[in-house]
Write a protein that holds these residues in place. Structure first.
Motif, PDB file in Angstrom:
ATOM      1  N   VAL A 141      12.242 -55.304 -39.803  1.00 34.89           N
ATOM      2  CA  VAL A 141      12.465 -54.421 -38.657  1.00 34.89           C
ATOM      3  C   VAL A 141      13.891 -54.613 -38.155  1.00 34.89           C
ATOM      4  CG1 VAL A 141      10.057 -54.285 -37.894  1.00 34.89           C
ATOM      5  CG2 VAL A 141      11.491 -56.189 -37.126  1.00 34.89           C
ATOM      6  N   PRO A 142      14.510 -53.546 -37.635  1.00 28.91           N
ATOM      7  CA  PRO A 142      15.858 -53.688 -37.067  1.00 28.91           C
ATOM      8  C   PRO A 142      15.787 -54.383 -35.715  1.00 28.91           C
ATOM      9  CG  PRO A 142      15.054 -51.457 -36.729  1.00 28.91           C
ATOM     10  CD  PRO A 142      14.010 -52.161 -37.548  1.00 28.91           C
ATOM     11  N   VAL A 143      16.824 -55.181 -35.390  1.00 26.64           N
ATOM     12  CA  VAL A 143      16.824 -55.862 -34.098  1.00 26.64           C
ATOM     13  C   VAL A 143      18.093 -55.613 -33.289  1.00 26.64           C
ATOM     14  CG1 VAL A 143      17.746 -58.065 -34.949  1.00 26.64           C
ATOM     15  CG2 VAL A 143      16.276 -58.021 -32.929  1.00 26.64           C
ATOM     16  N   GLU A 144      19.241 -55.412 -33.945  1.00 21.55           N
ATOM     17  CA  GLU A 144      20.447 -55.123 -33.182  1.00 21.55           C
ATOM     18  C   GLU A 144      21.519 -54.530 -34.087  1.00 21.55           C
ATOM     19  OE1 GLU A 144      22.678 -58.456 -31.642  1.00 21.55           O
ATOM     20  OE2 GLU A 144      21.792 -59.806 -33.121  1.00 21.55           O
ATOM     21  N   ASN A 145      22.397 -53.745 -33.448  1.00 16.81           N
ATOM     22  CA  ASN A 145      23.546 -53.158 -34.130  1.00 16.81           C
ATOM     23  C   ASN A 145      24.821 -53.646 -33.452  1.00 16.81           C
ATOM     24  OD1 ASN A 145      25.616 -50.603 -34.013  1.00 16.81           O
ATOM     25  ND2 ASN A 145      24.690 -50.846 -36.027  1.00 16.81           N
ATOM     26  N   SER A 146      25.849 -53.875 -34.248  1.00 18.06           N
ATOM     27  CA  SER A 146      27.091 -54.429 -33.716  1.00 18.06           C
ATOM     28  C   SER A 146      27.784 -53.486 -32.743  1.00 18.06           C
ATOM     29  CB  SER A 146      28.052 -54.770 -34.869  1.00 18.06           C
ATOM     30  OG  SER A 146      28.340 -53.607 -35.633  1.00 18.06           O
ATOM     31  N   THR A 147      27.476 -52.190 -32.810  1.00 15.90           N
ATOM     32  CA  THR A 147      28.095 -51.213 -31.922  1.00 15.90           C
ATOM     33  C   THR A 147      27.196 -50.857 -30.756  1.00 15.90           C
ATOM     34  OG1 THR A 147      29.304 -50.254 -33.790  1.00 15.90           O
ATOM     35  CG2 THR A 147      29.146 -48.912 -31.797  1.00 15.90           C
ATOM     36  N   GLU A 148      25.911 -50.613 -31.026  1.00 18.61           N
ATOM     37  CA  GLU A 148      25.014 -50.051 -30.020  1.00 18.61           C
ATOM     38  C   GLU A 148      24.035 -51.041 -29.408  1.00 18.61           C
ATOM     39  OE1 GLU A 148      25.193 -46.897 -28.731  1.00 18.61           O
ATOM     40  OE2 GLU A 148      27.076 -46.975 -29.845  1.00 18.61           O
ATOM     41  N   GLY A 149      24.067 -52.299 -29.841  1.00 18.88           N
ATOM     42  CA  GLY A 149      23.247 -53.308 -29.196  1.00 18.88           C
ATOM     43  C   GLY A 149      21.842 -53.420 -29.757  1.00 18.88           C
ATOM     44  N   VAL A 150      20.908 -53.929 -28.927  1.00 23.47           N
ATOM     45  CA  VAL A 150      19.599 -54.348 -29.416  1.00 23.47           C
ATOM     46  C   VAL A 150      18.638 -53.173 -29.568  1.00 23.47           C
ATOM     47  CG1 VAL A 150      19.826 -56.618 -28.374  1.00 23.47           C
ATOM     48  CG2 VAL A 150      18.694 -54.788 -27.098  1.00 23.47           C
ATOM     49  N   VAL A 151      17.624 -53.401 -30.414  1.00 17.44           N
ATOM     50  CA  VAL A 151      16.505 -52.468 -30.563  1.00 17.44           C
ATOM     51  C   VAL A 151      15.375 -53.028 -29.700  1.00 17.44           C
ATOM     52  CG1 VAL A 151      14.910 -51.388 -32.186  1.00 17.44           C
ATOM     53  CG2 VAL A 151      17.264 -51.895 -32.901  1.00 17.44           C
ATOM     54  N   ASN A 152      15.199 -52.434 -28.529  1.00 16.66           N
ATOM     55  CA  ASN A 152      14.289 -53.004 -27.532  1.00 16.66           C
ATOM     56  C   ASN A 152      12.845 -53.092 -28.023  1.00 16.66           C
ATOM     57  OD1 ASN A 152      16.273 -53.395 -25.561  1.00 16.66           O
ATOM     58  ND2 ASN A 152      16.120 -51.278 -24.882  1.00 16.66           N
ATOM     59  N   HIS A 153      12.407 -52.110 -28.799  1.00 19.02           N
ATOM     60  CA  HIS A 153      11.012 -52.098 -29.244  1.00 19.02           C
ATOM     61  C   HIS A 153      10.698 -53.332 -30.088  1.00 19.02           C
ATOM     62  CE1 HIS A 153       7.486 -49.519 -30.986  1.00 19.02           C
ATOM     63  NE2 HIS A 153       7.070 -50.562 -30.316  1.00 19.02           N
ATOM     64  N   THR A 154      11.635 -53.749 -30.916  1.00 16.96           N
ATOM     65  CA  THR A 154      11.421 -54.942 -31.734  1.00 16.96           C
ATOM     66  C   THR A 154      11.272 -56.175 -30.855  1.00 16.96           C
ATOM     67  OG1 THR A 154      12.597 -54.027 -33.643  1.00 16.96           O
ATOM     68  CG2 THR A 154      12.425 -56.422 -33.512  1.00 16.96           C
ATOM     69  N   LEU A 155      12.174 -56.333 -29.893  1.00 22.01           N
ATOM     70  CA  LEU A 155      12.087 -57.490 -29.003  1.00 22.01           C
ATOM     71  C   LEU A 155      10.764 -57.504 -28.237  1.00 22.01           C
ATOM     72  CD1 LEU A 155      15.686 -57.722 -27.495  1.00 22.01           C
ATOM     73  CD2 LEU A 155      14.772 -58.852 -29.518  1.00 22.01           C
ATOM     74  N   ASP A 156      10.363 -56.341 -27.740  1.00 14.72           N
ATOM     75  CA  ASP A 156       9.134 -56.268 -26.949  1.00 14.72           C
ATOM     76  C   ASP A 156       7.900 -56.657 -27.763  1.00 14.72           C
ATOM     77  OD1 ASP A 156      10.602 -55.462 -24.772  1.00 14.72           O
ATOM     78  OD2 ASP A 156      10.141 -53.333 -25.000  1.00 14.72           O
ATOM     79  N   MET A 157       7.895 -56.372 -29.057  1.00 18.49           N
ATOM     80  CA  MET A 157       6.729 -56.677 -29.888  1.00 18.49           C
ATOM     81  C   MET A 157       6.469 -58.181 -29.973  1.00 18.49           C
ATOM     82  SD  MET A 157       5.135 -54.016 -30.789  1.00 18.49           S
ATOM     83  CE  MET A 157       4.029 -54.896 -31.879  1.00 18.49           C
ATOM     84  N   PHE A 158       7.512 -58.991 -29.861  1.00 19.31           N
ATOM     85  CA  PHE A 158       7.326 -60.433 -29.982  1.00 19.31           C
ATOM     86  C   PHE A 158       6.611 -61.032 -28.774  1.00 19.31           C
ATOM     87  CE2 PHE A 158      10.872 -60.101 -33.074  1.00 19.31           C
ATOM     88  CZ  PHE A 158      10.254 -60.732 -34.136  1.00 19.31           C
ATOM     89  N   LEU A 159       6.541 -60.299 -27.678  1.00 15.43           N
ATOM     90  CA  LEU A 159       5.857 -60.818 -26.497  1.00 15.43           C
ATOM     91  C   LEU A 159       4.385 -61.094 -26.776  1.00 15.43           C
ATOM     92  CD1 LEU A 159       7.468 -58.577 -23.754  1.00 15.43           C
ATOM     93  CD2 LEU A 159       7.554 -61.074 -23.827  1.00 15.43           C
TER      94      LEU A 159
END
Length: 360
Positions: A141-159
């Protein structure tokens, strides 16, 4: 026959002889890999794929490399060798954010090689569920891009997920403008919202006034462009080939170093390699200086923090959790001591996994 023709025949003969030796060594390596798999099975080890072992092999290959092949090419060759050998005993099924032709699929194949079964899914939460249920060995799954920042949905799934981070992939992302006809006939440009943002300056300069439409993925954008001559897509090489589109402009991303980081998720604890990261999920106690109290042990013990992001906890309003990446492995003595202090200080603590840093 001229002197140069004789020289060319001689060089080709040397290549043929080397190819024969390489193939014999590859077969020998594959047989030994099968013996390793059989030994693991006898010991009750269900994990034929070990991220730390693959990272070790790749790093050694790069240390040995003296050219003329670049490191990236050497790493690609060894990844495919390992992928093919592993598939002899236990082919991996890898879930990824689809459909086929996305950069996430490209990242999955870069990490695991071509000798795997890839399973495209429509959303990040579906990737997590497929791995949690055992229908896929790992997910990407994608987690962050060097230009546009984080992929929030991925981070939220780890909760809520019990899955661990088993690896990471850093993929240089090159966006192309794709279509079936000339740009002059275009009515709209479609792509994932992050890709549109990563190409904003180029679009302003070359396609001003054309509608920009966000869709679920770059591959979906390519599919739409293939069905409508008035639609242009922003996507990569894979999508262009998959949907039979013409590349109208290459490398239109605003930053030439545009890179996306992907996470490999699974139910697996990795062993230390000496070049690892650990990802944490933390929230501070509700008192002044809570974040400082959380981070202070890292600074005191010389642990390098490489990333921090905050997200709403979804447990109560105005409560936040912090996603933190640090260098080192949870089994390193210094890291383990610091994490014990963090756990005691935090209102909520979760280690998401220790894993090898991305290699080439």
């Amino acid at each position: 026959m001229t002197k140069e023709e004789r020289r060319l025949r001689e060089l080709r003969g040397k290549i043929d002889a080397l190819d024969e030796k390489i193939q014999a060594l590859l077969s020998r390596r594959a047989r030994i890999a099968q013996e390793v798999a059989h030994s693991k099975a006898r010991n009750g080890d269900k994990y034929f794929y070990r991220p730390e072992r693959e990272a070790e092999v790749l790093r050694r290959a790069l240390e040995r490399n003296r050219g003329p092949l670049p490191d990236e090419s050497v790493a690609r060759v060894f990844r495919e060798i390992m992928s093919a050998c592993l598939a002899l005993e236990s082919p991996l099924k890898i879930a990824f954010l689809g459909p086929a032709g996305t950069f996430t699929q490209e990242a999955a194949l870069k990490h695991f090689g071509q000798a795997v079964e890839t399973l495209p899914l429509g959303a990040i939460d579906e990737v997590f569920r497929e791995v949690e249920s055992g229908n896929a060995h790992f997910g990407v799954v994608p987690v962050e891009n060097s230009t546009e920042g984080v992929v929030n949905h991925t981070l939220d799934m780890f909760l809520a997920s019990s899955l661990k981070i088993c690896g990471e992939v850093a993929l240089r992302v090159h966006h192309h403008l794709l279509g079936t006809g000339a740009t002059s006939a275009a009515r709209r440009v479609v792509s994932h919202q992050q890709s549109l943002a990563q190409c904003r300056e180029w679009l302003d300069a070359h396609l001003p006034g054309i509608d920009r439409v966000s869709v679920a993925s770059n591959a979906e954008a390519a599919r739409l462009a293939a069905a409508d001559s008035g639609t242009l897509a922003i996507a990569g090489d894979s999508a262009a080939g998959l949907y039979g589109l013409t590349i109208l402009a290459t490398n239109i991303e605003d930053r030439p170093d545009n890179t996306t980081r992907f996470l490999v998720i699974g139910d697996l604890d990795t062993q230390p390699t000496g070049a690892d990261k650990t990802s944490l999920l933390l929230s501070g106690k509700n008192r002044p200086g809570a974040l400082h109290r959380l981070l202070a042990p890292l600074a005191r013990h010389g642990i390098n923090m490489t990333r921090i992001e905050s997200r709403p906890s979804r447990r109560s309003i105005w409560e936040y959790v912090f996603f933190i990446d640090i260098e080192g492995h949870v089994r390193d003595r210094k890291v383990a001591g610091v994490l014990k202090r963090l756990e005691g200080e935090a209102a909520f603590y979760k280690c998401l996994g220790s894993y090898p840093k991305a290699v080439a």
